[in-house]
Design a protein around this motif. Structure first.
Motif, PDB file in Angstrom:
ATOM      1  N   TRP A   8       0.972  -1.196   0.122  1.00 37.13           N
ATOM      2  CA  TRP A   8       0.071   0.118   0.016  1.00 37.13           C
ATOM      3  C   TRP A   8       1.003   1.167   0.020  1.00 37.13           C
ATOM      4  N   TRP A   9       2.053   0.891  -0.516  1.00 43.66           N
ATOM      5  CA  TRP A   9       2.922   2.236  -0.502  1.00 43.66           C
ATOM      6  C   TRP A   9       2.871   3.015  -2.033  1.00 43.66           C
ATOM      7  N   ALA A  10       1.574   3.696  -2.011  1.00 36.98           N
ATOM      8  CA  ALA A  10       1.323   3.908  -3.657  1.00 36.98           C
ATOM      9  C   ALA A  10       1.611   5.331  -3.881  1.00 36.98           C
ATOM     10  N   GLY A  26      -3.849   3.601   0.283  1.00 36.05           N
ATOM     11  CA  GLY A  26      -4.503   3.822   1.583  1.00 36.05           C
ATOM     12  C   GLY A  26      -3.768   3.397   2.628  1.00 36.05           C
ATOM     13  N   GLY A  27      -3.267   4.208   3.428  1.00 34.18           N
ATOM     14  CA  GLY A  27      -2.405   3.998   4.689  1.00 34.18           C
ATOM     15  C   GLY A  27      -2.938   3.030   5.253  1.00 34.18           C
ATOM     16  N   ALA A  28      -1.879   2.198   6.055  1.00 33.78           N
ATOM     17  CA  ALA A  28      -2.215   1.064   6.894  1.00 33.78           C
ATOM     18  C   ALA A  28      -2.986  -0.006   6.203  1.00 33.78           C
ATOM     19  N   GLY A  29      -2.880   0.016   4.839  1.00 41.20           N
ATOM     20  CA  GLY A  29      -3.503  -0.993   3.906  1.00 41.20           C
ATOM     21  C   GLY A  29      -5.046  -1.065   4.192  1.00 41.20           C
ATOM     22  N   PHE A  32       3.346 -10.191  -1.542  1.00 34.86           N
ATOM     23  CA  PHE A  32       2.661  -9.190  -0.616  1.00 34.86           C
ATOM     24  C   PHE A  32       3.115  -8.734   0.714  1.00 34.86           C
ATOM     25  N   GLN A  33       2.922  -7.405   0.826  1.00 31.79           N
ATOM     26  CA  GLN A  33       3.111  -7.169   2.114  1.00 31.79           C
ATOM     27  C   GLN A  33       2.462  -7.403   3.103  1.00 31.79           C
ATOM     28  N   ALA A  34       2.714  -7.746   4.351  1.00 29.72           N
ATOM     29  CA  ALA A  34       1.885  -7.981   5.607  1.00 29.72           C
ATOM     30  C   ALA A  34       2.395  -7.615   6.909  1.00 29.72           C
ATOM     31  N   SER A  48      11.081  -6.268   6.429  1.00 28.79           N
ATOM     32  CA  SER A  48      11.700  -5.236   5.581  1.00 28.79           C
ATOM     33  C   SER A  48      12.262  -4.112   6.570  1.00 28.79           C
ATOM     34  N   ASN A  49      11.647  -4.050   7.725  1.00 25.67           N
ATOM     35  CA  ASN A  49      11.674  -2.878   8.575  1.00 25.67           C
ATOM     36  C   ASN A  49      11.094  -3.102   9.944  1.00 25.67           C
ATOM     37  N   ILE A  50      11.336  -2.069  10.698  1.00 30.59           N
ATOM     38  CA  ILE A  50      10.558  -1.930  11.939  1.00 30.59           C
ATOM     39  C   ILE A  50      10.320  -0.334  12.299  1.00 30.59           C
ATOM     40  N   SER A  83     -10.504   7.018   9.906  1.00 35.33           N
ATOM     41  CA  SER A  83     -10.561   5.876  10.821  1.00 35.33           C
ATOM     42  C   SER A  83      -9.328   5.178  11.391  1.00 35.33           C
ATOM     43  N   TRP A  84      -8.486   4.832  10.655  1.00 34.04           N
ATOM     44  CA  TRP A  84      -7.226   3.844  10.941  1.00 34.04           C
ATOM     45  C   TRP A  84      -6.622   4.979  11.774  1.00 34.04           C
ATOM     46  N   THR A  85      -6.385   6.022  11.557  1.00 34.67           N
ATOM     47  CA  THR A  85      -5.597   7.000  12.461  1.00 34.67           C
ATOM     48  C   THR A  85      -6.266   7.214  13.673  1.00 34.67           C
ATOM     49  N   ASP A 138       6.141   6.047  12.528  1.00 29.16           N
ATOM     50  CA  ASP A 138       7.408   6.988  12.130  1.00 29.16           C
ATOM     51  C   ASP A 138       7.650   7.053  10.728  1.00 29.16           C
ATOM     52  N   TRP A 139       6.565   6.339   9.787  1.00 30.46           N
ATOM     53  CA  TRP A 139       6.750   6.906   8.570  1.00 30.46           C
ATOM     54  C   TRP A 139       6.500   8.430   8.390  1.00 30.46           C
ATOM     55  N   ALA A 140       5.953   9.036   9.399  1.00 25.24           N
ATOM     56  CA  ALA A 140       5.896  10.455   9.360  1.00 25.24           C
ATOM     57  C   ALA A 140       7.296  11.198   9.101  1.00 25.24           C
ATOM     58  N   ALA A 177       6.091  -4.292  11.850  1.00 27.55           N
ATOM     59  CA  ALA A 177       7.036  -4.593  10.800  1.00 27.55           C
ATOM     60  C   ALA A 177       6.276  -4.990   9.652  1.00 27.55           C
ATOM     61  N   ASP A 178       6.767  -4.373   8.528  1.00 21.45           N
ATOM     62  CA  ASP A 178       6.372  -5.046   6.973  1.00 21.45           C
ATOM     63  C   ASP A 178       7.079  -6.145   6.599  1.00 21.45           C
ATOM     64  N   SER A 179       6.294  -7.060   6.389  1.00 22.09           N
ATOM     65  CA  SER A 179       7.014  -8.510   5.960  1.00 22.09           C
ATOM     66  C   SER A 179       6.664  -8.910   4.653  1.00 22.09           C
ATOM     67  N   VAL A 217      14.810   5.867   3.718  1.00 23.90           N
ATOM     68  CA  VAL A 217      13.870   6.788   2.935  1.00 23.90           C
ATOM     69  C   VAL A 217      12.386   6.868   3.684  1.00 23.90           C
ATOM     70  N   LYS A 218      12.186   5.584   4.463  1.00 21.54           N
ATOM     71  CA  LYS A 218      10.755   5.026   4.810  1.00 21.54           C
ATOM     72  C   LYS A 218      10.492   5.841   6.430  1.00 21.54           C
ATOM     73  N   GLY A 219      11.749   5.867   7.057  1.00 24.88           N
ATOM     74  CA  GLY A 219      11.498   6.474   8.450  1.00 24.88           C
ATOM     75  C   GLY A 219      11.694   5.527   9.343  1.00 24.88           C
ATOM     76  N   ALA A 248      -3.275  -1.091  15.566  1.00 28.26           N
ATOM     77  CA  ALA A 248      -3.712  -0.498  14.216  1.00 28.26           C
ATOM     78  C   ALA A 248      -3.034  -1.183  13.170  1.00 28.26           C
ATOM     79  N   HIS A 249      -1.741  -1.829  13.439  1.00 26.39           N
ATOM     80  CA  HIS A 249      -0.753  -2.170  12.269  1.00 26.39           C
ATOM     81  C   HIS A 249      -0.601  -3.727  12.396  1.00 26.39           C
ATOM     82  N   GLY A 250      -1.876  -4.478  12.656  1.00 19.78           N
ATOM     83  CA  GLY A 250      -1.569  -5.708  12.437  1.00 19.78           C
ATOM     84  C   GLY A 250      -0.684  -6.712  13.129  1.00 19.78           C
TER      85      GLY A 250
END
Ligand code: GAL
Length: 429
Positions: A46-48, A79-82, A102-104, A154-156, A206-208, A284-286, A317-319, A351-353, A387-389
């Motif tokens: 969802w990194w569009a 759409g943030g947070a998928g 896919f990202q999960a 891929s990250n934390i 909603s998700w925020t 911290d994507w912000a 984490a996005d895996s 780049v992703k924060g 909120a992030h699975g």
């Protein structure tokens, strides 16, 4: 579910619930090697747009260099947070039409896919790439389900961060270097900000709002109380939860009234950047957005753990996965090779924060914020993001999100508390 709960019980020790439970999975099929990969690899995220797409582009840059014979096919759904992507993905998987990868979210969300037998076992991929020695042992342990491992992180990211406009705070007589220590102190600061005519707290749809709710729950209930909401040890009907929901109601009273019409996290963060709002609670994507927009930490913006959560790292984490039936499994493994690599993780996370999950990735030129997050992750108590699975399965999150959104309108504390209790009881069965 009992198996899920017993494994979640280990959370307090390290906090991570990275896919740490349950699951089946067949013997892995012989589905090709990354080095032989050709053709197109379709990757679903969802990194569009904005800073999130910039992060993905950085990763694709490394991928193109690593695998010049493979073409990256961007299947991102905005759409943030998928918030849109996850249901689109579920439909594709149901129809037997999976992407190549896919990202999960690591944790309960990923567990859903494992339980549904939708993922290939990547144990031999880990061995071939010596990944287990490059990721923290605790992380690998928690990614391991019945001796198998199904994704490459891929990250934390950290979900309990407040981003603040330095000038706005100063004008309200608040020292940007000295954040409040608890919710009451923070609300007192918000009163000062309100008096200057600025929105104290920016939030979007909603998700925020769910992420804000999660932060207030964590601050109000503490680590054990918060963890207990997901493993049945904290009674959703307790007086402590009533207090937490009232605190959330108070937090909402400081937010922008047009919150439901803000399409995603970025416009809420933008209110802080513009000086129209003082604070935004956001993952911290912000940080990536502030950096991309040229804002200077300490001058234009500052950050601190949500008051009452210092010393706690609210983790996600996005895996990335190899779905069963992927059209180009060798291509997917090529993608996963770049995802897991030190070079890929450095380029992406810078780049992703976020911070790299691969401990061998270089972080010397990461931002001041990211360096602080690396330090905090190594010493804080870790909890799983709602909120992030990380904390609960998708169906639980969806039901709770509906209840939290409704509360934004009716402010019915009893209503939210009894709905949340009923939802927890339904999924904890
Ligand atoms: C999270 C995801 C992050 C970021 C964020 C906002 O769920 O893990 O990487 O994309 O959503 O969209």
């Amino acid at each position: 579910m009992r198996r899920r709960l017993s494994l979640l019980a280990g959370v307090a020790a390290l906090g991570l619930t990275l896919a740490g439970c349950g699951g089946g999975g067949d013997t892995p099929s012989d589905n090709g090697n990354a080095k032989d990969a050709t053709g197109k690899v379709g990757v679903f995220t969802w990194w569009a747009d904005g800073s999130e797409k910039a992060g993905l582009d950085a990763l694709v840059g490394v991928f193109n260099k690593d695998f010049p014979n493979v073409t990256f096919d961007n299947l991102a759904v905005a759409g943030g947070a998928g918030s849109q992507a996850k249901s689109v993905l579920a439909a594709q998987l149901k129809a037997g039409n999976p992407p190549d990868s896919f990202q999960a979210h690591a944790g309960a969300e990923l567990q859903d896919y494992i339980d549904a037998d939708q993922l290939e076992d990547l144990s031999s991929f880990y061995k071939d790439n010596d990944l287990s020695s490059q990721f923290p042992k605790d992380l690998v342990d928690r990614l391991t389900v019945d001796g198998k491992i199904y994704s490459v992180p891929s990250n934390i990211h950290r979900a309990n961060v407040v981003w603040a406009n330095v000038e706005v705070l100063k004008k309200a007589g608040i020292d940007p270097e000295k954040p409040a220590e608890n919710l009451d102190g923070w609300f007192a600061d918000m009163d000062k900000i309100k008096a200057t005519g600025v929105i104290p707290l920016a939030v979007a749809g909603s998700w925020t709002q769910v992420q804000l709710f999660e932060n207030v729950l964590l601050s109000s209930l503490g680590v054990d109380g918060y963890n207990g909401l997901w493993d049945g040890k904290t009674d959703w009907k307790s007086a402590e939860v009533t207090t937490a929901i009232k605190a959330y109601e108070k937090a909402l009273s400081y937010t922008n009234t047009d919150r439901d019409s803000l399409s995603d996290w970025a416009p809420a963060t933008q209110l802080v950047q513009d000086g129209a709002a003082a604070y935004n609670v956001m993952g911290d994507w912000a940080e990536a957005k502030f950096a991309q927009d040229g804002d200077k930490s300490g001058v234009d913006y500052t950050y601190f753990p949500t008051p009452g959560t210092a010393g706690v790292f609210d983790f996600l984490a996005d895996s990335f996965t190899l779905p069963k039936g992927a059209p180009n499994p060798a291509g997917a493994k090529a993608w996963l090779t770049t995802i897991g690599s030190a070079e890929g993780q450095t380029a992406f996370n810078k780049v992703k924060g976020s911070i790299p999950a691969n401990t061998t990735a270089k972080t010397d030129d990461f931002s001041e914020y990211q360096k602080s997050a690396i330090k905090d992750f190594s010493q804080d108590k870790i909890v799983s993001s709602l909120a992030h699975g990380a904390a609960v399965p998708v169906a639980w999150l969806n039901d709770l999100s509906t209840a939290v959104s409704k509360f934004g309108g009716d402010k019915n504390v009893d209503g939210l508390q009894s709905s949340a209790a009923a939802i927890a009881a339904k999924f904890a069965k």
